[in-house]
Enzyme design. Sequence first.
Site, PDB file in Angstrom:
ATOM      1  N   SER A 136     -45.109  23.255  -7.219  1.00 30.29           N
ATOM      2  CA  SER A 136     -43.941  22.992  -8.047  1.00 30.29           C
ATOM      3  C   SER A 136     -43.319  21.692  -7.568  1.00 30.29           C
ATOM      4  CB  SER A 136     -42.958  24.149  -7.887  1.00 30.29           C
ATOM      5  OG  SER A 136     -41.910  24.030  -8.796  1.00 30.29           O
ATOM      6  N   ARG A 137     -42.464  21.102  -8.414  1.00 24.36           N
ATOM      7  CA  ARG A 137     -41.788  19.862  -8.005  1.00 24.36           C
ATOM      8  C   ARG A 137     -41.005  20.086  -6.721  1.00 24.36           C
ATOM      9  NH1 ARG A 137     -40.532  17.974 -13.851  1.00 24.36           N
ATOM     10  NH2 ARG A 137     -39.334  19.887 -13.874  1.00 24.36           N
ATOM     11  N   ILE A 160     -40.873  29.815 -16.900  1.00 29.86           N
ATOM     12  CA  ILE A 160     -42.094  30.448 -17.409  1.00 29.86           C
ATOM     13  C   ILE A 160     -43.036  30.784 -16.243  1.00 29.86           C
ATOM     14  CG2 ILE A 160     -44.146  30.095 -18.862  1.00 29.86           C
ATOM     15  CD1 ILE A 160     -42.281  28.508 -20.793  1.00 29.86           C
ATOM     16  N   HIS A 202     -51.638  27.518 -30.279  1.00 31.90           N
ATOM     17  CA  HIS A 202     -50.266  27.238 -29.801  1.00 31.90           C
ATOM     18  C   HIS A 202     -49.278  28.285 -30.348  1.00 31.90           C
ATOM     19  CE1 HIS A 202     -47.335  23.910 -28.340  1.00 31.90           C
ATOM     20  NE2 HIS A 202     -46.840  25.122 -28.154  1.00 31.90           N
ATOM     21  N   ASP A 259     -53.875  27.892 -25.026  1.00 33.46           N
ATOM     22  CA  ASP A 259     -53.047  27.989 -26.222  1.00 33.46           C
ATOM     23  C   ASP A 259     -52.672  26.597 -26.714  1.00 33.46           C
ATOM     24  OD1 ASP A 259     -51.463  29.399 -28.120  1.00 33.46           O
ATOM     25  OD2 ASP A 259     -49.662  29.112 -26.907  1.00 33.46           O
ATOM     26  N   GLY A 278     -41.183  26.901 -12.927  1.00 34.41           N
ATOM     27  CA  GLY A 278     -39.913  26.982 -13.665  1.00 34.41           C
ATOM     28  C   GLY A 278     -39.761  28.400 -14.210  1.00 34.41           C
ATOM     29  N   ILE A 322     -50.958  27.474 -20.952  1.00 36.38           N
ATOM     30  CA  ILE A 322     -49.981  27.867 -21.981  1.00 36.38           C
ATOM     31  C   ILE A 322     -48.868  26.815 -22.055  1.00 36.38           C
ATOM     32  CG2 ILE A 322     -50.322  30.368 -22.050  1.00 36.38           C
ATOM     33  CD1 ILE A 322     -47.671  28.763 -19.825  1.00 36.38           C
ATOM     34  N   ARG A 377     -48.920  22.548 -21.978  1.00 35.75           N
ATOM     35  CA  ARG A 377     -49.171  21.420 -22.872  1.00 35.75           C
ATOM     36  C   ARG A 377     -50.598  20.938 -22.650  1.00 35.75           C
ATOM     37  NH1 ARG A 377     -45.433  22.481 -25.612  1.00 35.75           N
ATOM     38  NH2 ARG A 377     -43.581  21.232 -26.062  1.00 35.75           N
ATOM     39  N   GLU A 403     -53.282  18.460 -30.822  1.00 32.06           N
ATOM     40  CA  GLU A 403     -53.119  19.573 -31.776  1.00 32.06           C
ATOM     41  C   GLU A 403     -52.804  19.051 -33.171  1.00 32.06           C
ATOM     42  OE1 GLU A 403     -50.081  22.091 -30.126  1.00 32.06           O
ATOM     43  OE2 GLU A 403     -51.157  22.286 -28.239  1.00 32.06           O
ATOM     44  N   GLY A 462     -47.771  30.698 -28.138  1.00 29.79           N
ATOM     45  CA  GLY A 462     -47.131  31.366 -26.998  1.00 29.79           C
ATOM     46  C   GLY A 462     -45.775  31.960 -27.345  1.00 29.79           C
TER      47      GLY A 462
HETATM   48  C1  8YV Z   1     -43.298  26.077 -29.829  1.00 29.13           C
HETATM   49  C2  8YV Z   1     -43.245  24.782 -27.615  1.00 29.13           C
HETATM   50  O1  8YV Z   1     -44.541  26.575 -30.216  1.00 29.13           O
HETATM   51  O2  8YV Z   1     -41.268  25.430 -26.533  1.00 29.13           O
HETATM   52  C3  8YV Z   1     -42.053  24.534 -26.762  1.00 29.13           C
HETATM   53  O3  8YV Z   1     -41.901  23.402 -26.298  1.00 29.13           O
HETATM   54  O4  8YV Z   1     -44.136  24.024 -27.662  1.00 29.13           O
HETATM   55  C4  8YV Z   1     -43.362  26.060 -28.353  1.00 29.13           C
HETATM   56  O5  8YV Z   1     -42.513  27.059 -27.959  1.00 29.13           O
HETATM   57  C5  8YV Z   1     -42.983  24.897 -30.642  1.00 29.13           C
HETATM   58  O6  8YV Z   1     -41.964  24.109 -30.233  1.00 29.13           O
HETATM   59  C6  8YV Z   1     -42.689  25.328 -32.084  1.00 29.13           C
HETATM   60  O7  8YV Z   1     -43.695  25.036 -32.870  1.00 29.13           O
END
Ligand code: 8YV
Length: 315
Positions: A177-178, A158, A282, A259, A156, A233, A235, A264, A284
């Site tokens: 990728s999908r 990112i 976390h 990350d 995607g 980076i 989930r 979490e 990023g």
């Molecule tokens: C953020 C995220 O750290 O975009 C996301 O889904 O997990 C991160 O960009 C988060 O949403 C804010 O704490």
Amino acid sequence: MTSTPSQTVLLIAPVVESLSEKLAAHFEVHRLYEQAEPLAWLGKHGSSVRAVVTRGDVGVSNAVLELLPALGLIAIFGVGTDGVDLNFTRQHNIAVTITSGVLTSDVADMALGLILSGARNLVAGDKFVREGQWLNHSPTLGNRVSGKRIGIVGMGNIGRAIAKRAVAFDMAVSYVSRSAKPDLPYVCRDDLISLAQDSDFLVIAASGGDDTRRLIDAAVLSAMPQHAWLINIARGSLVDEQALIAALQSNAIAGAAMDVYEAEPHVPAELIALENVVLQPHVGSATHETRQKMRDVVFANVDAFFKQQTLPNAI
Ligand code: 8YV
């Protein structure tokens, strides 16, 4: 006489304070996370809530949504929708917005940072200097990043931004990728195992959620070369954390730099105890510049919702 519907916003989790303040300056804002008894609060006041603001890493549960009968908008501070049941929102006509476009570069930068930190021992090198070890020992060798093979899981926005950066490091880019991306000059693999086998750095950039839960399992980890690094980076839910710990403990892979984690902010003690990992909390998208843009995007969507205008970032 018709009464004006309330402009009540419910914050599910803390977001940057300037966003909470900006929302509070325009709308009636409540913070669910500050309620001693959230469910009791929802039972009493839930029917007045028309918009929810939450974070990508937190989402909002159906148990909460069930208590918000007037809800029309969930504005996510982030791009991940895995914390929201999109079937529920569709069925109940609740719009969902994300902070699309503004955090891509920062998260991709973090991926490259993690690759370099892991392969070039940046964290260990910092410790080595601070602890005065350099006075008595030679630093250990790292591994080259430039020219190596990067496998990206998820192509995607990112994933694409990571690939672009990797190309600047003369890396050979492959991905799963999908759907194949014919517009991209990278090698699209049919399956994750072959991608893992042929990658020196396997980088996870796919969305979280039920479809991708524990995609990186023991089989994928054991397909990775022993010198390879896993970078996450995206989930924590995408990785079988226990399988990863086992792979790291047995040196089946060189290391992991991440990350994000399954539960979490709890990071397994086994990961913390390992030397061949780099751990980030976390962050990023956590730069001043991006968080300000994320704040503005969330506000613009909530504002448009109450003004009954087209939502700029609806999914
Ligand atoms: C953020 C995220 O750290 O975009 C996301 O889904 O997990 C991160 O960009 C988060 O949403 C804010 O704490």
